[in-house]
Design an enzyme around this catalytic site. Structure first.
Site, mmCIF file in Angstrom:
data_model
loop_
_atom_site.group_PDB
_atom_site.id
_atom_site.type_symbol
_atom_site.label_atom_id
_atom_site.label_comp_id
_atom_site.label_asym_id
_atom_site.label_seq_id
_atom_site.Cartn_x
_atom_site.Cartn_y
_atom_site.Cartn_z
ATOM 1 N N GLY A 53 0.838 -1.196 0.000
ATOM 2 C CA GLY A 53 0.000 0.000 0.000
ATOM 3 C C GLY A 53 0.867 1.236 0.000
ATOM 4 O O GLY A 53 2.048 1.168 0.347
ATOM 5 N N CYS A 80 5.227 -6.206 1.719
ATOM 6 C CA CYS A 80 5.624 -4.800 1.817
ATOM 7 C C CYS A 80 4.868 -4.091 2.952
ATOM 8 O O CYS A 80 5.140 -4.345 4.115
ATOM 9 C CB CYS A 80 5.426 -4.128 0.456
ATOM 10 N N TYR A 81 3.889 -3.254 2.641
ATOM 11 C CA TYR A 81 3.090 -2.613 3.698
ATOM 12 C C TYR A 81 2.490 -3.682 4.621
ATOM 13 O O TYR A 81 2.402 -3.497 5.834
ATOM 14 C CB TYR A 81 1.989 -1.778 3.035
ATOM 15 N N HIS A 166 8.220 -7.614 -3.470
ATOM 16 C CA HIS A 166 6.931 -7.962 -4.089
ATOM 17 C C HIS A 166 7.022 -9.275 -4.876
ATOM 18 O O HIS A 166 7.468 -9.273 -6.023
ATOM 19 C CB HIS A 166 6.491 -6.824 -5.030
ATOM 20 N N GLU A 168 4.733 -10.825 -6.260
ATOM 21 C CA GLU A 168 3.741 -10.885 -7.337
ATOM 22 C C GLU A 168 4.219 -10.263 -8.641
ATOM 23 O O GLU A 168 3.633 -10.523 -9.685
ATOM 24 C CB GLU A 168 2.430 -10.216 -6.881
ATOM 25 N N SER A 220 -21.368 -7.863 -28.778
ATOM 26 C CA SER A 220 -20.736 -6.686 -29.396
ATOM 27 C C SER A 220 -19.765 -7.098 -30.490
ATOM 28 O O SER A 220 -19.409 -6.315 -31.356
ATOM 29 C CB SER A 220 -19.970 -5.910 -28.331
ATOM 30 N N VAL A 223 -14.425 -10.082 -27.273
ATOM 31 C CA VAL A 223 -14.146 -11.390 -26.682
ATOM 32 C C VAL A 223 -15.115 -11.677 -25.517
ATOM 33 O O VAL A 223 -15.709 -12.748 -25.448
ATOM 34 C CB VAL A 223 -12.691 -11.440 -26.162
ATOM 35 N N ASP A 224 -15.293 -10.694 -24.628
ATOM 36 C CA ASP A 224 -16.085 -10.954 -23.415
ATOM 37 C C ASP A 224 -17.516 -11.370 -23.744
ATOM 38 O O ASP A 224 -18.019 -12.362 -23.232
ATOM 39 C CB ASP A 224 -16.134 -9.715 -22.508
ATOM 40 N N LYS A 365 -9.603 -10.698 -17.391
ATOM 41 C CA LYS A 365 -9.703 -10.806 -18.856
ATOM 42 C C LYS A 365 -9.017 -12.075 -19.399
ATOM 43 O O LYS A 365 -9.571 -12.786 -20.236
ATOM 44 C CB LYS A 365 -9.058 -9.560 -19.471
#
Ligand code: XMP
Length: 509
Positions: A53, A80-81, A166, A168, A220, A223-224, A365
């Site tokens: 954060g 981290c935070y 981090h 991630e 539309s 893809v979604d 996504k």
């Protein structure tokens, strides 16, 4: 399904933590840092991750979790935070005045431990101002870097771990192993979050939710909405009604290709509404981007409403809302939640009195793409770059005319063909051509020309929120440029956009 709960303290990387955990096949969800004890316990997490954060843990408005979180007996990893919170809430001290550390660092393991097992020494990514000055009670140091004597800590008895770096982010070489050690070995998670399990669950949930009711879905061409329609088709068969509005502002032959995909591949008929004339008429003479968007949004709703009248038994509207939109709506303070989303069918459910079915509310996504592949949506479709709802209207700067739409469609087709031929399409997040409202002088053969300028844009990105311009090889640019100028009447100059976001946006309007 066993899961990890990530508490968001406002880090720009919070969503990436969730994605990385899911990549190792473990289900993860993000909740605001101030979740109550009762709600957290109801979620029955197998482990908790406290995100990073932007605040200082001692700051006036520093976000803190409920205090008994460390006494629940649930394994915790603070990043981290999150590490600093573990420290100050367990009698450790954080040094506010330490030098900022940003970028790569080399992690050196000090003591064998479960979290960092399988790593000898590796590159990690640091991004912090504050750092730990003294250890919290019951903890020990398990790794350090040159600038951070306390880079990772553990309380092995209580299964509480903290890392200053981090795990991630991509630049932390063994980040995946660390998250996997936490989820599988420390939290003991055995279940697998896979696309397959998602589909089975989603199909059951949709069936339970809508019962025998009919459902409408707006296709539309993206893809979604396509993957959404195919999932619904698998769940409720012919109780699904799809409507596609051809705005006339799509990419070349896009509506035709979409109809073919559903007709031939999925044996499903789609209600096609040709709205080109209406859109063109309403956009006549309009040059302001926001006005274009408003007119398109309104026209879309008008036409969809007419189309939907054919299916007046329908009680539900399917929407491809994704997880980032959901996190945005349960907003926590901090930058991680500032997600810009464009709701093209916004307002539809209210206007039509329909209830919403949103099976992708928990997906990112990339996961929608994986679901699409698993459901048999062809790769060429699933891997397509995002395309904005207002379509070419916001890529034709200035007035929209049938001639200018035609020119841009042709330029865009050549551009995409060439980057596919060069094998670059999948390295790019979004590539498209833009038509400028200015003309410039050129010479072709012996003749002077005075025609339009076409801009080529290509960016890399993770979610469209930030983006870098793509370093397109010169030879590919040269091919595209000469093909566009030679093959399309109306363009005599091609330029490449080298603006990142920020400060630019991805689209030009
Ligand atoms: P910007 O231009 O805001 O674009 O950097 C970020 C992403 O959003 C898409 N975009 C839109 N999508 N309706 C949409 O459905 C819109 O009005 C719209 N405007 C931008 C853009 O293509 C990019 O992927």
């Amino acid at each position: 399904m066993q899961k990890i709960i990530i508490l968001d303290f406002g880090s720009q990387y919070t969503q990436i933590i969730a994605r990385k955990v899911r990549e190792i096949g473990v289900y993860a969800e993000i909740y605001p840092y101030n979740i109550s004890r009762d709600v957290l316990l109801q979620l029955a997490p197998a482990g908790i991750i406290l995100s990073g954060g932007p605040n200082s843990v001692y700051g006036d408005n520093a976000p803190h979790p409920f205090p008994e979180i460390f006494q629940l007996g649930i394994p915790i990893l603070g990043i981290c935070y999150g590490l600093q919170l573990i420290a100050i809430l367990n009698d450790g001290v954080v040094d506010k005045s330490a030098a900022r550390e940003y970028g790569r660092a080399n992690l050196i393991i000090d003591k064998p431990n479960l979290l960092l097992d399988g790593i000898s020494s590796s590159q990690v990514w640091m991004s912090h101002g504050d750092s730990l000055k003294s250890l919290p009670a019951g903890f020990e140091i398990i790794a350090h870097t040159d600038n951070s004597p306390i880079a990772a800590i553990q309380n092995a008895n209580q299964n509480i771990f903290g890392v200053q770096f981090h795990p991630e982010v991509h630049h932390t070489e063994d980040g995946k192993t660390i998250l996997e050690n936490f989820a599988r070995r420390i939290c003991g998670i055995k279940t697998n979050w896979t696309t397959h399990s998602f589909i089975d669950n989603a199909i059951n949930t949709i069936r339970e939710q809508v019962g025998d009711d009919e459902v409408i879905c707006a296709l539309s061409g993206g893809v979604d909405s396509t993957v959404l329609a195919v999932l619904l088709l698998n769940a409720i068969g012919d109780k699904l009604h799809c409507i596609h509005i051809d705005t006339g502002l799509m990419r070349q032959n896009e509506s035709t290709k979409l109809m073919e995909l559903f007709d031939i591949h999925f044996k499903m008929s789609v209600e096609l509404i040709n709205g080109s004339d209406i859109f063109l008429e309403r956009l006549d003479g309009v040059t302001d981007p926001e006005q274009k968007r408003k007119i398109i949004g309104k026209s879309f709703i008008d036409l969809f409403d007419i189309g939907a009248k054919r299916f007046n038994n329908a009680k539900w509207l399917a929407q491809g809302t994704l997880y980032p939109d959901v996190i945005e709506s349960v907003s926590v303070k901090g930058p991680s939640v500032v997600i810009k989303s464009h709701h093209n069918v916004g307002g539809l459910p209210e206007i039509m009195g329909l209830k919403l079915v949103e099976p992708f509310r928990e997906l990112f996504k990339d996961e929608v793409r994986a679901v699409g592949r698993e459901l048999g949506v062809p790769d060429w479709f699933v891997n397509r770059h995002p395309f904005p709802g207002p379509g070419l209207a916001i890529r034709i700067l200035g007035e929209i005319t049938p001639e200018r739409i035609d020119i841009l469609q042709k330029a865009d087709t050549i551009y995409i063909e060439e980057i596919k031929k060069a094998g670059l399409y999948d390295d790019i997040w979004q590539a498209f051509a833009v038509l400028l409202p200015i003309k410039s002088v050129g010479v072709m053969g012996d003749e002077r020309t005075y025609e339009s300028t076409c801009v080529l844009r290509a960016v890399t990105s993770v979610d469209g929120m930030t983006a870098d311009w793509f370093p397109m090889p010169y030879d590919v640019l040269a091919n595209i440029s000469s093909r566009i100028i030679n093959e399309i009447r109306g363009i005599n100059r091609v330029v490449y956009d080298i603006t990142s976001k920020p400060p630019g946006t991805i689209e030009w309007e």
